[in-house]
Each structure stands twice: as C-alpha cells, then as structure tokens.
Write an enzyme that holds these catalytic residues in place. Structure first.
Site, PDB file in Angstrom:
ATOM      1  N   GLU A  96       0.814  -1.155   0.096  1.00  0.00           N
ATOM      2  CA  GLU A  96      -0.075   0.041   0.161  1.00  0.00           C
ATOM      3  C   GLU A  96       1.002   1.077  -0.001  1.00  0.00           C
ATOM      4  OE1 GLU A  96      -0.568  -2.585   1.932  1.00  0.00           O
ATOM      5  OE2 GLU A  96      -2.468  -3.508   0.999  1.00  0.00           O
TER       6      GLU A  96
ATOM      7  N   HIS B 274     -11.942  -5.607   7.976  1.00  0.00           N
ATOM      8  CA  HIS B 274     -12.569  -5.378   6.763  1.00  0.00           C
ATOM      9  C   HIS B 274     -13.894  -4.537   6.785  1.00  0.00           C
ATOM     10  CE1 HIS B 274     -10.334  -8.878   5.789  1.00  0.00           C
ATOM     11  NE2 HIS B 274     -10.359  -8.525   4.526  1.00  0.00           N
TER      12      HIS B 274
END
Lengths: 393, 376
Positions: A127, A197
């Site tokens: 990321e 999540h």
C-alpha cells in the site's frame, strides 16, 4: 514501466487542459457496455435480503438534470465514472491490487480490456508503494487513480498520504502538487467484515489539511463525486461504502457529470431536528426520520455531508439555526470521530439556537467486532432513542 | 515451476520396515552459505503422524468451505488446502517451545500448534468455545507460542523478528519462524526486518510460502524477482519444494540449527500451491486455469505424495491409511457439530479485552454518556 513512461510523455501536453477535458467528457460507449448484472451479482442480492441488513436503501428520485439514466448499482456507477475518465483523459491510469481483472468488488471490470493493460494495471501488494507511486505519477502530470483494496489497509500508506500527498503543495510553495491523485477505498461495515474489513477511517484523514475526503451515499453521488474528485486539483480520498456496492441500485445518469465537493446535500427538509451523516448511515437516518414522523410527529431535516474535509459548515449551521437540535451519526468509534468536530463547530456557531445538547450516535469505543457487529453499529433504534431524548430535553 | 524430479528410493523394499531412507522430491537451491544433505530417514511412526495431520487439515478446510457455503461461517475465510505439507514439515523440525507467527491463512498452523479442530471451527462460526472466544473469526487465532493469525499483509514479519530478539535476549536457544506469502514479500516492512534481523543476528527463520498467486496476481506479475529465497540478499536462503513434507522438514531443521548456532537469520522459500481461491469470495479460476489446479492436484498433491511413499516403502498399508481417513472424518464431523451447536459469546464480551485494566473500565458507547463495562 511502459505505462509510467507513456504518461510522462503525455503529461506535458495535458497539464494545461485538465479542466477543459473533464468539462466536456463524452464517451459514447461508456457506461452502457459495463452495466450488465453478472449472474453472481443477482445471487448476492438474494443473500443480502436473507440476512436482513441494518438499513434500507433509499434511492434518489430519478432526475434528468444530467441527461438519460441507466439502472446501476454502486460498483457499476464507480466503473462508469472510471470509464468516462479513461476515455476522456489520455493520461489517466488506474492501479491497485487486483484491479486488472476487476478488483475484489468488481469496480474496474472490463476496463483493462477496453483501455489496455498499461492504463489499468495490478500493483504488488504494498500500500505504501501504491500511494507513493500515485503521488509521483500525479506530480508528473498524470491523472492517477489508486485503489486501496480495503480502507482498513490504508494505514501502511498513512505516511505517504499524510506527510507526502497532503503537504506537497504547501511545502513546495505551490511549486509542485499531486492534485491529480485520487485514492479509492471500500469503506464501512458490511455485515460480517470483522476487525480488518469494516473500519471507517475518515476521521484520521480529516486531521490532514491538504487532503479532501469524500464519501458517497449511493450510485448517483458515487459517480458525480468520484468524477469531481478526479477532476479536483487536490489529492482526494474517496471512500466507497462497500455494503452498498450491490445493495444500492438506482437510475444513474449515463453521461459524465460532476457533483460539487465540500457541499452537503439536504436529503430531506424538516423543521424540528437536524440529522447529519454520510455514506450508509444516511439511509439509516432516513428511516429514523420516517419513524420520527410516524411515531412522534416530528419533522426531521436530513443532511448528507458528502465531503468530510473540507466540510460544509454553512449548510449544517443554517439548518441547526432553523431546527435548534443536531444529531450526528457515524459508524466509526465515538471518541475522536468526525462527529466531534461537527459538534464543536456547531456549538461555537449556533450556541444560542440550541434547544438540546448536540447528540452523537456512533460506534462504540471498541475495535470493530465480529459477531457483535449488530450491537456495535449505530442502528435506527439507537438513533431513534437519541431523538426522543433530545426532544424531551 | 515446481520441478518434478522423480522419487528415488534407497534401501527399504522389504515389507513393514520401520524406516526408509528417502531423498526428497526436488532439490533445494541455496546460496553459497547454506547447503544441506537432502537424504533423510522417514520412520513409520512419523509417516503416519504426518499423514494424519495433513489429512485432518484437509478435511477441516473442506468442512469450513461447506459451512461457509451454508452461511454458518460468515465473513472472511482463507483456506489452507494444498499447502498442508508446509505446516506439517515446519512443525516436524522445531518444537512447540519455539515460536511461530503467520499471516491470515492460519487454520493449519493453529492446529499444528496444538489447538483442537473444534476450537478452530467454533472460532470460524463465532462461538463461545472458539480459540479466540469467538470474537475474531478466521485470521484471528492464537495459542501458546503462536502469535496469530494476522490480517494485515506483511505486518506479522517485523513482529516475528521481535520475538526472535526476545529469544536472543533470554538466551533460551529458541527460534522464531516468521511466515508470509509471496504477496507480502513485496511489502517494504519485510525488507526493513531483513536488515534488522541480519544486523543483530536474530534467531529468526523467515519462511515465504509461495503459492504462486498473491490474491489474483501471479508472482511473475507482482515481483521483479521471483527468487524469494534470494531476496534477503545478505541472509542465506533456501528454495524448497513446498509440496514435499520431508524436504520441508529437512530444510527447516537445517535452518533451525543455523539459527541456534548463533549465525543469525535464514530465509526459506517453500514452493507450494493453494487449491481454493484466495478467500471465499474468490472462485480461484479467473486468473488461473482449472487444468493448472488439476495438474497440481494429480502430480504434486502433498498428501498423495506422502501416501505413495508410505505405500511404496511398505511403511503402511492401504487399509491402515483408510482407517486414519475414517477417524479423521469422524473427528472433523464432531468438531463441526460442536461449532454449530455451541452458544455465541455473551454480550458482555463485546467490550472486554480492549485494555488491560483492573478494576473494570467504562467504555464509551452509542453516545458519550452511555457507558459499557470492560474487563480484561
């Protein structure tokens, strides 16, 4: 490498005409070719109804303001926005983990085949690298659209976003900027996402001047706001409520259009109480507004903030001056959430207009729980209780 | 990719011998600093133990798949079938006093670290009897000397080096195995960790389980060098056939000796394969062909390989292995029963374990004035 080289060549010519090109976006084949519902998609919708969601999606009234419309769900409207961008802006590139074959939420389905693998490409799983690369590409003049697979995974890139992207223009005295960078990430609870999540990290980024943070509430807003983020000359973070990807279906304008950033949307006008939310929570509050009308005879004004940073103080304060009461609700934990900022500002601006304490209905101060999710989320019952307390104050 | 050298057997052709000397299925590549003999001895006892554990893992994962499809397990779930040899081979070469940390594909290691199947399945279904009290779900499993179960890709590797540092400080001759996948191998923090581990000569075994795909991206498309065992540069590395439990055991033994002798960290790349998609929402066939999966299943399945070895060397019989299969099936079936009938955790648990605190602290709830109690 090929992709990077190519956009560097094109950037020089493009730099001067960013706004012009975006202003007259036209892509004859865009949208329509991408909005077929896949078989698996309808299957998922059934699952959604079986496990009753904590909200009901309220679609916007069909508007022809931006021309003809097509039925789309939220991920399809995102695809449509990206499709317009790639068609109209030759320097636009999309990259992220698994985006080439459509991404985990199918937001980029078909784009690689349509625009080539040097414009829609996978990155390694890093990321920090994705955002850093995006900043570089944007600085050199490309329209960089980075996808972080889940908002929960954005934290490895936190340094790049907060220290590099947000401050590039300021620290170079406006010499350089990465304004053409847009970071997309699925966001918010999804019913079973557990710890990693489900999070809503908008408040972390709201503390970084130089960034824009945007959350849409449905397909129409997603397309218009995403196109605005891409066109905006500041680095933008675009959080997409992942629970709405398939659950939210409405008539979305087929052509490209822009919805203004930093402008809240009054979803419903009212006189007794103001409610502010963004993303999925708008739909929860919409139901609460109906309940308050039916059971308490209250007229609630519902505001979708849409842009978290910089946020629309004027719309919210004007509403509170009118109603005298403010309820703010978000999924993120209550302490240090963005509701705190709104609350403080409104208290400073509208102190003498307030009839009751400004109330926040938010997530608990716990990590996002797994099977306890139904208890954690600020559902309609919690919000309704809060309204009753405020009215009886 | 996975070179398939034929098995070579030395000695042991007579019936029901207790030991067979085997050479492993493929060679390990190594940097000049690290070489080891690949010939090894498999005892009947070990062979049957490995077979049972691998078969149990396979059944457990297939059960989890089934429960997921019945919507009893919800959320994110990553299955380990195909990679069983890695967990079993590594554990066979270290002891339970050594430390282990892995990423989100954690069910197999949770079992080899000593957690019963029923606690694993109950965690997946979010029940009270789960290994993390039903609060975590898949990815979130822990037990003694097993530090998870970590959802953020690559984030567990620096932790592993930290654990190794503690072993070094305590001078207890223990090692830490830090596992990650081919996808995580591209994370920057892995390289930061290599540097620290080598600098301070930490007893850390870095193991990259290369199953050829980081989610839907093939390794060739994600890594400038797919020689994951060489990416430590200044750390010696081995590339090992990750479908061959014996080969993994020998490599890990070598690595553990290396660490225990104070030579610092070592890197192992296990070339393996996952049969399922990355997670339950990934059918696993949009980025690879069914033929490819079928080929691995038929030619390199870790359980079949071991089974053939046991049979060809007369270490066991078809009937005996069948018996194990039946036992395993029964154990998994009972565990699934437990996992679907055990009650969910009590609501008080929602706020517990946020901080260490005594007496209980109050947690802000729906609004700043609603307080919930938290104990730890």
């Amino acid at each position: 490498m090929a992709a990077a080289a190519r956009l560097l060549v094109k950037s020089a010519a493009f730099n001067s005409s960013v706004s012009a090109v975006c202003g007259r976006v036209r892509a004859p084949t865009a949208g329509t070719s991408l909005i077929r519902l896949s078989p698996s998609c309808s299957l998922r919708l059934k699952t959604q109804t079986r496990h009753a969601a904590h909200f009901t999606f309220y679609s916007d009234p069909v508007s022809t303001k931006y021309g003809p419309t097509t039925k789309m769900n939220l991920f399809q409207s995102v695809t449509s926005a990206l499709d317009h961008t790639l068609a109209s802006d030759p320097t636009a590139v999309i990259f992220g983990e698994d985006v080439a074959f459509g991404g985990v939420f199918r937001c980029t389905v078909g784009l690689r085949d349509k625009y080539g693998k040097d414009r829609v490409f996978n990155t390694p799983l890093c990321e920090q690298g994705i955002v850093g690369f995006g900043i570089g590409a944007a600085t050199a003049g490309a329209t960089a659209i980075a996808e972080i697979q889940f908002a929960d995974y954005i934290f490895p890139a936190f340094d790049q976003i907060v220290n590099e992207a947000a401050k590039y223009r300021y620290r170079s005295g406006n010499h350089y900027d990465c304004g053409t960078l847009t970071i997309r990430a699925p966001w918010g609870c999804v019913g079973h996402g557990s710890i990693y999540h489900s999070q809503s990290p908008e408040a972390f980024f709201a503390h970084s001047p130089g960034l824009k943070v945007v959350v849409p509430r449905g397909p129409v807003q997603a397309k218009g706001l995403l196109l605005s983020c891409i066109a905006d000359k500041n680095p933008c973070i675009f959080f997409e409520p992942k629970i709405l990807y398939r659950a939210a279906v409405e008539q979305v304008p087929t052509e490209a259009y822009h919805l203004p950033l930093s402008q809240a949307d009054i979803v419903q006008e009212g006189s007794d109480l103001t409610m502010v939310a963004w993303g999925t929570q708008v739909h929860v509050l919409k139901e609460v507004a109906n309940m308050a009308q039916d059971k308490l005879g209250l007229s609630c004004e519902l505001i979708d903030l849409q842009t978290i940073l910089p946020w629309d103080i004027e719309t919210v304060c004007k509403s509170v001056v009118k109603t005298g009461r403010l309820l703010i609700s978000h999924e993120a934990p209550v302490t240090g959430g963005f509701a705190a900022e709104i609350s403080t500002t409104v208290q400073e601006e509208c102190f003498l207009n307030l009839e009751a304490p400004i109330t926040r209905v938010c997530g608990y101060d716990t990590p996002f729980p797994h099977i306890f999710e139904p208890f954690y989320i600020p559902d309609k019952w919690k919000c309704f209780e809060a309204i009753k307390r405020m009215i009886n104050y | 990719m996975m070179s398939l050298l034929s098995m070579a057997f030395r000695g042991a052709a007579k019936s029901k011998v207790s030991k067979a000397v085997l050479s492993s299925r493929s060679y390990a590549s190594f940097t000049p600093q690290a070489t080891f003999d690949i010939k090894t001895v498999l005892t009947r006892e070990d062979g049957l133990k490995f077979y049972r554990t691998m078969q149990l893992m396979r059944r457990m994962e297939l059960k989890a798949d089934q429960l997921y499809k019945q919507k009893i397990i919800r959320g994110f779930c990553h299955l380990y079938d195909g990679q069983e040899a890695c967990a079993v081979g590594i554990e066979a070469a270290i002891t339970l006093d050594d430390h282990l940390i892995t990423a989100y594909r954690a069910h197999g290691y949770t079992y080899t670290r000593g957690v019963p199947v029923k606690e694993i399945l109950a965690e997946l279904t979010g029940r009270r009897g789960g290994v993390a009290k039903g609060k975590g779900g898949s990815m979130h499993m822990y037990t003694k000397n097993f530090y998870g179960g970590n959802g953020i890709v690559g984030a567990q590797v620096p932790l592993g080096a930290g654990i190794a540092l503690a072993c070094k400080y305590r001078d207890n001759n223990q090692v830490c195995v830090a596992l990650y996948g081919d996808g995580a191998a591209n994370q920057g923090q892995i390289f930061e960790t290599y540097n620290m581990a080598a600098l301070w000569k930490l007893p850390c075994i870095f193991i990259c389980e290369n199953n050829r795909y980081g989610m839907g991206t093939a390794v060739e498309r994600a890594a400038a060098s797919t020689d994951y065992y060489k990416r430590g540069e200044f750390i010696p590395g081995l590339r090992v056939d990750g479908m061959d439990v014996l080969c993994i055991r020998e490599a890990t033994k070598f690595a553990a000796d290396h660490c225990r002798s104070g030579k610092g960290p070592i890197l192992i790349e296990l070339q393996t394969y996952r049969y399922h998609g990355h997670s339950m929402s990934d059918p696993g066939i949009s980025y690879r062909t069914r033929d490819e999966i079928q080929e691995v299943r038929s030619k390199s399945d870790p359980i079949t390989l071991l089974k053939d070895r046991l049979l060809n060397n007369n270490l066991s019989s078809v009937e005996e292995l069948k018996e194990i299969d039946v036992e395993v099936r029964k154990e998994v079936e009972e565990a699934a029963q437990f996992a679907t009938s055990d009650p969910e955790p009590p609501l008080e648990d929602l706020c517990n374990h946020i901080y260490f605190n005594q007496p209980p602290i109050e947690v802000r709830g729906t609004n700043p004035w609603v307080k919930l109690r938290s104990t730890s």
